[in-house]
Structure formats: C-alpha cells, structure tokens
Design an enzyme around this catalytic site. Structure first.
Site, short mmCIF file in Angstrom:
data_model
loop_
_atom_site.label_atom_id
_atom_site.label_comp_id
_atom_site.label_asym_id
_atom_site.label_seq_id
_atom_site.Cartn_x
_atom_site.Cartn_y
_atom_site.Cartn_z
CD GLU A 64 6.01 -7.26 -14.51
OE1 GLU A 64 6.99 -7.13 -14.87
OE2 GLU A 64 5.37 -8.30 -14.38
CB THR A 94 -0.46 -10.64 -11.58
OG1 THR A 94 -0.37 -9.27 -11.76
CG2 THR A 94 -0.84 -11.50 -12.71
N PRO A 107 0.81 -1.22 0.09
CG PRO A 107 -0.82 -1.55 1.48
CD PRO A 107 0.30 -2.09 0.96
#
Lengths: 249, 379
Positions: B363, B158, B128
């Site tokens: 990413e 993911t 977070p």
C-alpha cells in the site's frame, strides 16, 4: 417471560490490587472495570434462552447497584444483547444492602427468572442471589449449571459434589449460576455496540436500607515464595530442605 | 483538544482485544508456518461486524468512525496481521470506494454482502510492471459498447483467491495516460479470470496473496465506479484511507511485540536481576514505548481528520511511514530483548518482525510515502 440478570461491576482480573485509607478501602484509581465473569455467563445464557425460538422469553434486563462509573459496564451488557439496563444509584455497602435494593425494584417490576453469578470476582460475597430469593420469598437455587425452558416447564441442573442434581421449579425463581451455565461470554458485535446507544439505561434512586456489616480492613495474601526445582533423583535433598529450610517436617 | 476515547470506542477496542485473544491467538503460529488461510477466524470477524465496521448502517455496516477502526486494527494486529490485512483491505480499500463512489445499485448488490462479512473484497491495482508507479497500468479495459473487455495480470493481491468481489484498476484510453484509467467492479467468478498460486511470503503468511489473470473478461458497463477516467484518482483516494488501516496494522505489530518484550524483560533474569533492571534493556523499552505512542498519535490524527471530513492524505502518508518504520525497529528490538528465545517461533516476536517488513512495502512503500509527504509540503 422476562429475565433479570444481576450485574456486578468488578475490576479487570489483571488489576494490581491496592488499598487506601489505612487499608480500609480498595484503591480504584486507574482500574479498568468489567462485568463480573459469572454474571457475564448468566447474561450469555439469558441471551441463548431468548434466541431459542421455542422459548417465550421476550425481555432481558440487567440490573446493578452502584454509582455512575458502572454505566460503561452496563452499556457493554446492552451491546452484548440485553434489552434494558437499570442502575440503582447507591454505594453498595454489603450483600444485604445490594440484595435489598434489587428486591425493592423487583416488587415494583416483577420478573420471571432472576439470574445471579455465584460470586463476584472482587469481594467474593456469594450471597446476593440467595438474599434476593429470601427477600422476595421466591425459590432460590444455588450452584446452577443449566437452566432450560420448555413452555412452562423449567428444568434446572445443580452441581453437587461428584455429580449433579436435576430440579424442577416454577417462575418466579432465583438461580445462582456457576461454571457450565454457558460456554463462554459473548463479544459484542459492531451492530450491538451501535444499538446499545438507543437502549434504555434507567437510573433509579436507592431506598433507605439498614447496613448490617462494616468493612474494617483488607489484607493481601502473602507473596508466594520462590519455587525450587529438585531433581527427581535427589529425594534426600528434598527431605533436607523440607526439614531444615521450610521447617514443615 | 481531547485525548479521551468515547465509551463506544473503548468498547470496540475491548471487543477487538477479546476477539484477538480468544479466536486468533490459538493456532496463529501454525497458520503462519503452514500458510493456512484463517477461514473460521475471518468468518467470525465478519459476524461481529469488523469486516464492514466503517460502512454505514444503511448498507449493513457497523457505522463506526475511523478512530474506532484504528483501535480495532491495532488490537487485532497485535496477534495476527494475516487477519488484520484482510480486514483492512475489505474495509478501507474495497467497501470505502463502493460506498463513496458507487451507484445505489452497486451498493445494494456488492457493498452490503461485503459489509456483512459474507463476501470478501479485493483491490487489484499492482501489476508486474506497475507497483509504486501506478500510472503505468498494462491491464486494459476496452470499451466494447455495452461492456468492457478486460485483459492483463494483477500482482500481490490480498484475498486474491478468497474474494468474491474485485475492484480492478485498468487502462481504457491509453492516449489519455492516467486520465484514461477506469475502476471496475468485477465478480471474481467471471469467465476468463484465473488465479495464480499462493505466494510463499516471508510474513503475513496466512493471508492469501495471489496474482490474478484476466483473459477477455466481460464486465458490464454498469460496474464502472465513478466517471470514465476516474480510475487512477479513485485508486489514489482509496489508498489514502487504506494507509490509515496499514499504519494501524503496523502500530499493532509494534505494540504487540513491545508488550511481549516488556513481559519477558520482567520475568527473565540475568546476573541476578530481571533484565528490565539492566539499563541497556530498559532504555530499549523506553525508546520502543515512546515511538509506539508517537505512531499511535499519527494514526489517530489521520483518522480524526478523515472523520471530520478534512483532507487526510498527507497525514495518512505520515502515519503509514512512521508506523511502518516503528514496527520494523520495535520488532527487531523485541527479538533482541528475547535473545535466543526471540529467534524461535514459540515466542511470537520473530513472526511479528517478519510481518512488520511488509508494512514498509505494501500500500505504498516507505519511499512512496516520502514522495507523498514531500509533495504535500509545497502544495
């Protein structure tokens, strides 16, 4: 039991067909080549028969008559799962020439089952399988939709108008296969692609054979006309157009 | 310089294209709309070897080069990026790290099932309060002698729910700052792990993105990847390769949208001619094709450097930046070329446009790529 699958190297089905040298030759520049779809289904069925533990199939070989440009297509067949590939190094002249070359190979290298696609998606000859059977004096069965093996019992289904025919035969035989022989062709796996490197792709010299036909000219089909949509309420307009524009009434 | 692909590379590209057309295209709109995880599709992807295609044959992978990986990622991403992101994370973030830095026991136990596609891996770096600033890890892995005790929350993961194997980046020695960070292999069914709800995303809606919470999770010492304190460097190294995957994904999203727009422009007629014959549309397509080709060269260059064993971090950042920006631009233009049809789901391009946005963010955002690139200019 050994299975030989005959492979045609054909242009991808999305190819824009062009001709050269006065429309006497197919212009293959920029063409992407694939395994003839019917032959790919034949290979798929051969793989299924080999994978069925109850069967005694221990080798699948693919064979092609043509130049080195077909090697990529043959290696794809090896990646899908064929054990071995053979290319007869010849410029295929017609179905008789191709079948004759394969028959010469078969005389030296016997197989129990020979599978051939019902037609090739390029020249649409529909003759090679039957001619191989004739050259070899083997049973030749056309329009085959399934081949099942139960030890030495070989059961074959053929498509006939409105139904099917069930046959028994003995090896060696030639099956000319069509839709239904396998559900869909296989996609080669990564491992299969890697293993294909190590599998043999033999190139054999062609034998001298008489060429019986000569291609003179190719013609493309006429372009389809534009489609006109007529409202279902306007039958009179449809008749008018069929009579005066299309001139078919 | 050789611009020809090998026969094998082309075979892999064609296999990926066939798979995408045959297995991914049917149902892609519904999976996106209802956020349905592509269970069957991922299973088949694994059976064909795409999920572990970069892993060596000794560890049950495909033993393929990175150029082949770029080609496969492009083809799969043309149709379904929710699937290709699972493939990218498994290959280039998780399997790569375990193969490169893992012990033999770790490879046997964790790498092999992931390379075979039987198990899925996830990479747990973001938090977070630590997204782009990956040095600010709040998740802790306290050294308890015979094990690490992990506590904290990871975000935007993911395959967060589907994965069986996590690579978790966590802080062990806060006084050492980023040199105190470790990378641990954590089994997803370990006691103390809970998974948050599915994130209701704008794009790539069928991939399962979740938060993962760790509450006193015991991780055996033998699950440490690399040396103590190697975690931050491990994460950065993993992301260098991961960016080739996401760059290729962005490339695929762009080329998928371009192919649809090109086809549509040849069929759709306005003012008595196909719209491709209007210069306004033709020039758009010319720009799209040119930028996609440039993005492809960036991706292939980074892949080639990696395959040659040369440094590729700078090149992969350029590839990720350029391909992601291209994907956003090209998909937006593809929607524009389709006009009103582009704005409805049936024509696919609106989905590709939503998917493209994520490639500019995850990413490493485009802004982070510029930091990586600019720092490389003066190294």
């Amino acid at each position: 039991m050994k299975i030989l699958v005959c492979i045609s190297n054909v242009p991808d089905t999305t190819t824009k067909v062009k001709f050269k040298e006065g429309d006497s030759l197919f212009d293959d520049s920029g063409v992407q080549w694939i395994i003839n779809p019917w032959d790919e289904l034949a290979l798929t069925r051969a793989m299924e028969l080999k994978e069925d533990a109850g069967n005694s199939v221990n080798e699948i070989c693919v064979i092609h008559v043509g130049g080195a440009s077909a090697d990529a297509t043959l290696r794809k067949a090896l990646a899908i799962g064929a054990d071995k590939a053979v290319r007869i190094d010849a410029c295929p002249a017609d179905a008789y020439h191709v079948a004759g070359q394969i028959a010469e190979y078969l005389k030296e290298n016997p197989f129990d089952i020979i599978l051939s696609g019902i037609e090739s998606s390029d020249y649409n000859g529909s003759s090679v399988g039957a001619m191989i059977a004739e050259f070899m004096d083997y049973p030749g069965i056309s329009s085959v939709t399934s081949v099942n093996l139960d030890d030495d019992d070989i059961q074959i289904n053929r498509a006939i108008p409105g139904g099917k025919q069930v046959l028994k035969t003995e090896a060696p035989f030639v099956a000319v296969v069509q839709k239904g022989i396998a559900t869909e062709p296989r996609i080669p796996s990564m491992r299969g692609i890697m293993m294909a490197r190590k599998k043999p792709l033999e190139v054999k010299p062609a034998v001298e054979l008489e060429v019986l036909t000569e291609s003179i000219k190719f013609e493309l089909p006429q372009e389809k006309g534009a489609c006109k949509m007529i409202d279902s309420e306007s039958a009179e307009q449809l008749v008018e157009l069929l009579k005066n524009e299309a001139k078919v009434l | 310089m050789n611009f020809e692909f090998t026969e094998e590379q082309l075979m892999i590209r064609d296999a990926a294209r066939d798979f995408a057309q045959r297995e991914l295209l049917p149902g892609v709109i519904e999976r996106d709309e209802k956020a349905i995880y592509p269970t069957e599709q991922v299973k088949k992807l694994g059976e064909l070897g795409f999920l572990g295609m970069l892993v060596g044959l000794d560890y049950d992978g495909g033993g393929m080069d990175t150029i082949s990986y770029v080609l496969a990622m492009e083809e799969i991403s043309k149709i379904d990026s929710s699937v290709s992101v699972i493939m990218s994370v498994n290959n280039s973030l998780v399997c790569w790290g375990v193969e490169k830095y893992g012990t033999e026991e770790q490879k046997q136990k964790y790498l092999k099932p992931m390379a075979r596609g039987e198990k899925i891996g996830a990479f747990l770096l973001s938090e977070p309060e630590a997204g782009s600033d990956a040095t600010s890890q709040r998740t802790t892995a306290v050294d308890m002698g015979d094990h690490y005790l992990v506590n904290g929350t990871k975000n935007w993961i993911t395959s967060g729910k589907t994965a069986s194997t996590y690579i978790v980046i966590a802080q062990t020695n806060p006084e050492l700052k980023h040199r105190g960070i470790n990378a641990l292999i954590v089994e997803a069914d370990s006691e103390g792990i809970s998974v948050g709800p599915h994130e209701n995303k704008m794009g790539m809606r069928a991939s399962d993105t979740h938060s993962v919470m760790f509450n006193n999770v015991k991780v055996p010492k033998e699950n440490l990847l690399g040396e103590e304190g190697f975690g931050f460097k491990f994460a950065m190294k993993s992301l260098e390769g991961g960016r080739i995957g996401i760059a290729s994904q962005a490339l695929g999203i762009a080329s998928g949208a371009y192919e649809l727009a090109l086809k549509y422009a040849q069929e759709r007629k306005t003012f008595g001619k196909e719209i491709i014959n209007h210069q306004a549309i033709a020039f758009k397509l010319a720009d799209m094709a040119t930028e996609i080709e440039a993005a492809r060269f960036f991706c292939l260059k980074a892949a080639w450097l990696k395959d040659q064993g040369k440094p590729y971090g700078h090149a992969s950042a350029m590839a990720k930046l350029y391909a992601a920006e291209t994907a956003m631009k090209v998909t937006t233009e593809a929607v524009q070329i389709h006009g009103g049809y582009g704005y409805v789901k049936e024509y696919h391009v609106e989905r590709l446009m939503r998917d493209a946005k994520l490639t500019q963010i995850y990413e490493g955002t485009s802004e982070i790529q510029k930091i990586v690139i600019s720092r490389g200019l003066v190294d």
